[in-house]
Design a protein around this motif. Sequence first.
Motif, mmCIF file in Angstrom:
data_model
loop_
_atom_site.group_PDB
_atom_site.id
_atom_site.type_symbol
_atom_site.label_atom_id
_atom_site.label_comp_id
_atom_site.label_asym_id
_atom_site.label_seq_id
_atom_site.Cartn_x
_atom_site.Cartn_y
_atom_site.Cartn_z
ATOM 1 N N THR A 1 -6.764 -6.607 -9.198
ATOM 2 C CA THR A 1 -5.834 -6.810 -8.073
ATOM 3 C C THR A 1 -5.088 -5.544 -7.641
ATOM 4 O O THR A 1 -4.215 -5.616 -6.777
ATOM 5 C CB THR A 1 -4.796 -7.895 -8.432
ATOM 6 O OG1 THR A 1 -4.025 -7.441 -9.550
ATOM 7 C CG2 THR A 1 -5.455 -9.218 -8.790
ATOM 8 N N CYS A 2 -5.409 -4.430 -8.289
ATOM 9 C CA CYS A 2 -4.745 -3.163 -7.946
ATOM 10 C C CYS A 2 -5.809 -2.090 -7.738
ATOM 11 O O CYS A 2 -6.883 -2.161 -8.332
ATOM 12 C CB CYS A 2 -3.865 -2.658 -9.095
ATOM 13 S SG CYS A 2 -2.620 -3.788 -9.687
ATOM 14 N N ARG A 3 -5.493 -1.074 -6.925
ATOM 15 C CA ARG A 3 -6.323 0.134 -6.927
ATOM 16 C C ARG A 3 -5.604 1.202 -7.737
ATOM 17 O O ARG A 3 -4.458 1.547 -7.430
ATOM 18 C CB ARG A 3 -6.593 0.647 -5.503
ATOM 19 C CG ARG A 3 -7.635 -0.165 -4.771
ATOM 20 C CD ARG A 3 -8.176 0.566 -3.526
ATOM 21 N NE ARG A 3 -9.269 -0.207 -2.948
ATOM 22 C CZ ARG A 3 -9.123 -1.095 -1.956
ATOM 23 N NH1 ARG A 3 -7.940 -1.267 -1.396
ATOM 24 N NH2 ARG A 3 -10.153 -1.772 -1.509
ATOM 25 N N ARG B 1 0.834 -1.209 0.000
ATOM 26 C CA ARG B 1 0.000 0.000 0.000
ATOM 27 C C ARG B 1 0.870 1.260 0.000
ATOM 28 O O ARG B 1 1.837 1.335 0.751
ATOM 29 C CB ARG B 1 -0.886 0.031 1.259
ATOM 30 C CG ARG B 1 -1.818 -1.153 1.368
ATOM 31 C CD ARG B 1 -2.653 -1.063 2.636
ATOM 32 N NE ARG B 1 -3.339 -2.331 2.876
ATOM 33 C CZ ARG B 1 -4.574 -2.624 2.444
ATOM 34 N NH1 ARG B 1 -5.271 -1.735 1.774
ATOM 35 N NH2 ARG B 1 -5.110 -3.796 2.692
ATOM 36 N N ASP C 1 -2.734 0.776 -4.081
ATOM 37 C CA ASP C 1 -2.315 -0.483 -3.444
ATOM 38 C C ASP C 1 -2.499 -1.614 -4.442
ATOM 39 O O ASP C 1 -3.082 -1.419 -5.520
ATOM 40 C CB ASP C 1 -3.101 -0.750 -2.141
ATOM 41 C CG ASP C 1 -4.612 -0.784 -2.336
ATOM 42 O OD1 ASP C 1 -5.076 -1.195 -3.415
ATOM 43 O OD2 ASP C 1 -5.333 -0.393 -1.404
ATOM 44 N N GLY D 1 -9.584 1.043 1.332
ATOM 45 C CA GLY D 1 -10.132 -0.285 1.584
ATOM 46 C C GLY D 1 -9.994 -0.752 3.020
ATOM 47 O O GLY D 1 -10.294 -0.015 3.965
ATOM 48 N N SER D 2 -9.534 -2.000 3.185
ATOM 49 C CA SER D 2 -9.509 -2.615 4.514
ATOM 50 C C SER D 2 -8.532 -1.902 5.449
ATOM 51 O O SER D 2 -8.712 -1.903 6.669
ATOM 52 C CB SER D 2 -9.163 -4.105 4.416
ATOM 53 O OG SER D 2 -7.833 -4.294 4.007
ATOM 54 N N LYS E 1 -2.269 -6.328 -4.845
ATOM 55 C CA LYS E 1 -2.046 -7.651 -4.270
ATOM 56 C C LYS E 1 -1.203 -8.494 -5.225
ATOM 57 O O LYS E 1 -1.479 -8.500 -6.431
ATOM 58 C CB LYS E 1 -3.396 -8.315 -4.022
ATOM 59 C CG LYS E 1 -3.357 -9.642 -3.315
ATOM 60 C CD LYS E 1 -3.362 -10.855 -4.211
ATOM 61 C CE LYS E 1 -4.564 -11.003 -5.087
ATOM 62 N NZ LYS E 1 -4.456 -12.167 -5.998
HETATM 63 P P1 TMP Z 1 -8.111 -4.389 0.669
HETATM 64 O O1 TMP Z 1 -8.004 -2.924 0.962
HETATM 65 O O2 TMP Z 1 -9.527 -4.855 0.495
HETATM 66 O O3 TMP Z 1 -7.358 -5.214 1.688
HETATM 67 O O4 TMP Z 1 -7.410 -4.642 -0.749
HETATM 68 C C1 TMP Z 1 -6.069 -4.296 -0.956
HETATM 69 C C2 TMP Z 1 -5.677 -4.557 -2.396
HETATM 70 O O5 TMP Z 1 -5.676 -5.947 -2.687
HETATM 71 C C3 TMP Z 1 -6.597 -3.933 -3.424
HETATM 72 O O6 TMP Z 1 -5.799 -3.392 -4.472
HETATM 73 C C4 TMP Z 1 -7.436 -5.056 -3.953
HETATM 74 C C5 TMP Z 1 -6.544 -6.257 -3.783
HETATM 75 N N1 TMP Z 1 -7.268 -7.465 -3.421
HETATM 76 C C6 TMP Z 1 -7.206 -8.588 -4.244
HETATM 77 O O7 TMP Z 1 -6.565 -8.554 -5.284
HETATM 78 N N2 TMP Z 1 -7.878 -9.698 -3.847
HETATM 79 C C7 TMP Z 1 -8.607 -9.786 -2.712
HETATM 80 O O8 TMP Z 1 -9.198 -10.835 -2.425
HETATM 81 C C8 TMP Z 1 -8.653 -8.618 -1.854
HETATM 82 C C9 TMP Z 1 -9.435 -8.649 -0.588
HETATM 83 C C10 TMP Z 1 -7.965 -7.502 -2.263
#
Ligand code: TMP
Length: 240
Positions: free
Chosen positions: A197-199, A94, A175, A99-100, A177
């Motif tokens: 998988t990205c923001r 990040r 951010d 998000g989370s 993943k």
């Molecule tokens: P989060 O803020 O929900 O934890 O997500 C962080 C980043 O990870 C965001 O760019 C989305 C990505 N992500 C995935 O690729 N797969 C997932 O299952 C989750 C929860 C998030």
Amino acid sequence: MEKKEQLYEGKAKKVFATENPDYVIVSYKDDATAFNGLKKGTIAGKGVINNKMSNLMMKMLEKKGIPTHFVEELDDRNTVVKKVQIVPLEVIIRNVAAGSFSKKYGVPEGTILANPTIEFSYKNDELGDPLLNTYHALALRLATKEEIDTITNMAFAVNDAMKAFFKELNIDLIDFKLEFGRYKGQIVLADEISPDTCRFWEAGSWDTTKHVSLDKDRFRRDLGGVEDAYAEIFKRIGLN
Ligand code: TMP
């Protein structure tokens, strides 16, 4: 290279064997899920965009010295990749709170972090991918200390390369993943790098109260314009 039997079907991709035991074919679907599969939908054309974009990112990262699973793009939705053993960790980097992270630590989305962070989740759908630290990962024998160190260094190197790449396109990398695999004794970057998988936030579109998302948050949060956001990213990276 041709598809043989299907080895696996995930939420967004299928994996097929090939005549080469070291390689598999990944086939990208338009299916989208969120919240551990609770929310289901389709994003028309997503499979093509994620396949081609992920391959472009992997090639860019290889040039920067980061080993990846990428072998060869076959067509719009199908790519040959090295058959890796996935390390069961979701690795999240990040740069900006969202998000989370925002929810957990009570920081408004859009707060620039003093430094990039790394976190690991245990890749386990039944358990809802719980957050864990290095000691937990070692205790559960998910990876060795050496592998975790390698993964950490590679993930931050990916962040540096991707941040610079997207800055040129007027996109802020908030951010993302990553997943890694073991291949012939080496850790390589695996899975995909895409708007799933990205923001990605439109540069300059945001402060701590609002932003323009060009990623799967448009699906997760019912913001509308999901297909358009994926198409916009595809265009900016020069693939359409
Ligand atoms: P989060 O803020 O929900 O934890 O997500 C962080 C980043 O990870 C965001 O760019 C989305 C990505 N992500 C995935 O690729 N797969 C997932 O299952 C989750 C929860 C998030």
